[in-house]
Design a protein around this motif. Structure first.
Motif, mmCIF file in Angstrom:
data_model
loop_
_atom_site.group_PDB
_atom_site.id
_atom_site.type_symbol
_atom_site.label_atom_id
_atom_site.label_comp_id
_atom_site.label_asym_id
_atom_site.label_seq_id
_atom_site.Cartn_x
_atom_site.Cartn_y
_atom_site.Cartn_z
ATOM 1 N N ILE A 1 54.753 -43.407 71.322
ATOM 2 C CA ILE A 1 54.113 -43.180 72.622
ATOM 3 C C ILE A 1 55.159 -43.219 73.740
ATOM 4 C CG2 ILE A 1 52.579 -44.253 74.334
ATOM 5 C CD1 ILE A 1 50.737 -44.990 71.947
ATOM 6 N N LYS A 2 56.091 -44.147 73.670
ATOM 7 C CA LYS A 2 57.163 -44.212 74.666
ATOM 8 C C LYS A 2 58.026 -42.953 74.625
ATOM 9 C CE LYS A 2 57.579 -49.261 74.876
ATOM 10 N NZ LYS A 2 58.458 -50.430 74.612
ATOM 11 N N GLN A 3 58.251 -42.433 73.407
ATOM 12 C CA GLN A 3 59.036 -41.201 73.237
ATOM 13 C C GLN A 3 58.257 -39.969 73.652
ATOM 14 O OE1 GLN A 3 60.990 -42.731 68.989
ATOM 15 N NE2 GLN A 3 59.630 -40.984 69.028
ATOM 16 N N ARG A 4 56.924 -40.078 73.555
ATOM 17 C CA ARG A 4 56.014 -38.947 73.723
ATOM 18 C C ARG A 4 56.264 -37.869 72.661
ATOM 19 N NH1 ARG A 4 53.125 -39.712 78.320
ATOM 20 N NH2 ARG A 4 52.184 -37.626 78.148
ATOM 21 N N SER A 5 56.508 -38.357 71.446
ATOM 22 C CA SER A 5 56.681 -37.440 70.321
ATOM 23 C C SER A 5 56.660 -38.230 69.029
ATOM 24 C CB SER A 5 58.014 -36.675 70.423
ATOM 25 O OG SER A 5 59.104 -37.561 70.265
ATOM 26 N N GLY A 6 56.375 -37.528 67.932
ATOM 27 C CA GLY A 6 56.415 -38.159 66.619
ATOM 28 C C GLY A 6 55.393 -37.564 65.682
ATOM 29 N N ALA A 7 55.598 -37.819 64.397
ATOM 30 C CA ALA A 7 54.661 -37.372 63.366
ATOM 31 C C ALA A 7 54.471 -38.494 62.353
ATOM 32 C CB ALA A 7 55.182 -36.119 62.664
ATOM 33 N N VAL A 8 53.225 -38.721 61.978
ATOM 34 C CA VAL A 8 52.879 -39.753 61.003
ATOM 35 C C VAL A 8 52.211 -39.085 59.810
ATOM 36 C CG1 VAL A 8 51.459 -41.798 60.540
ATOM 37 C CG2 VAL A 8 52.570 -41.517 62.783
ATOM 38 N N VAL A 9 52.593 -39.513 58.611
ATOM 39 C CA VAL A 9 51.896 -39.095 57.402
ATOM 40 C C VAL A 9 51.454 -40.353 56.666
ATOM 41 C CG1 VAL A 9 51.975 -37.791 55.257
ATOM 42 C CG2 VAL A 9 53.315 -37.009 57.236
ATOM 43 N N ASN A 10 50.156 -40.540 56.566
ATOM 44 C CA ASN A 10 49.605 -41.688 55.865
ATOM 45 C C ASN A 10 49.428 -41.373 54.384
ATOM 46 O OD1 ASN A 10 49.140 -43.686 57.998
ATOM 47 N ND2 ASN A 10 47.709 -42.173 58.836
ATOM 48 N N GLY A 11 49.814 -42.310 53.537
ATOM 49 C CA GLY A 11 49.686 -42.129 52.104
ATOM 50 C C GLY A 11 48.316 -42.546 51.619
ATOM 51 N N ALA A 12 47.380 -41.613 51.643
ATOM 52 C CA ALA A 12 46.037 -41.864 51.125
ATOM 53 C C ALA A 12 46.016 -41.427 49.661
ATOM 54 C CB ALA A 12 45.008 -41.106 51.966
ATOM 55 N N CYS A 13 44.846 -41.052 49.136
ATOM 56 C CA CYS A 13 44.755 -40.609 47.747
ATOM 57 C C CYS A 13 43.399 -39.961 47.519
ATOM 58 C CB CYS A 13 44.945 -41.779 46.791
ATOM 59 S SG CYS A 13 43.556 -42.912 46.784
#
Length: 256
Positions: A128-140
């Motif tokens: 949020i501070k960067q105002r950028s990013g990508a998250v990938v959650n390991g579901a199944c």
């Protein structure tokens, strides 16, 4: 292609099959890595052949102070976090729901839900501070389907998709994307453990049964999962957020 040249990737569960495969793939694409797991020895073994700038972190994700320190250590070393692979998790006991214990349920939820929540909380603050990013959650696949004998695990992975959707909505205004991957059975030691729990002494029979539930009639590979992770973390997926993606050989199409 080195499309992650100079990018900083934080991976939890980095000593596991999927986590270590993701680490190698991101490294080959030019990324710098912060790799986190419970065991320092297992982490060092998993990272030994990864040739990139890397930071090895040991922490228990279910203890907020430890996870907060790990995230801060990543920022102190690299200055930012561009991608977060939220992969750590446990399987729990393989038993009918009527034989599961409250203690087992609490342990699985603590790791797979509370730990994932804590990690998201502190990584997203950085993004949020960067105002950028990508998250990938390991579901199944257990995030979407039932699984006889796996009530604790399935419940936890359903909950993770709830976190995935909510987080995506909350951080979209900052240019952050949050998605999940949902693999079915993979050809890993983790699945061998499930086979053993399902049919002690008859693991081959258990495997045949699991494979028969997949239209492609085989287990997947970790590379088939981590390839999708890299895509979702890349700019090629810039208009994708709040979603989940099956990597299951068609298994999800056979169930209601």
């Amino acid at each position: 292609m080195r499309e992650f040249e100079g990018k900083v990737i934080l991976i939890t569960g980095a000593a596991g099959s999927i986590g270590s495969s993701a680490a190698r793939s991101f490294a080959e694409a030019g990324a710098k890595l912060a790799l986190l797991d419970l065991s320092e020895e297992a982490l060092e073994t998993a990272a030994a052949d990864i040739n990139t700038e890397k930071l090895l972190l040991t922490a228990d994700m279910t203890i907020e102070a430890e996870m907060e320190r790990a995230v801060q250590a990543t920022v102190d070393r690299f200055g930012r976090i561009d991608v977060f692979i939220n992969q750590a998790g446990i399987s729990g006991d393989f038993l009918p729901l009527t034989e599961q214990t409250v203690e087992s349920m609490e342990q699985v939820l603590q790791t797979n839900v509370v730990g994932a929540f804590i990690a998201l909380k502190h990584v997203l603050r950085v993004m949020i501070k960067q105002r950028s990013g990508a998250v990938v959650n390991g579901a199944c696949s257990g995030s979407l389907l039932g699984g006889p004998g796996m009530s604790t695990y399935v419940a936890s992975k359903h909950a993770l998709l709830g976190l995935n959707k909510t987080a995506a909505l909350e951080v979209s205004e900052y240019g952050i994307r949050v998605n999940a991957v949902c693999p079915s059975a993979l050809d890993t030691g983790w699945m061998e453990d499930i086979e053993s729990k399902a049919a002690k002494g008859n693991e081959k029979t258990a495997r045949s049964g699991f494979e028969a539930s997949v239209p492609l009639n085989r287990y997947g590979t970790v590379e088939e999962v981590t390839g999708l992770m890299l895509f979702l973390a890349s700019d090629r997926a810039s208009f994708i957020t709040g979603s989940y993606f099956r990597v299951d050989g068609g298994q999800g199409t056979t169930s209601v």
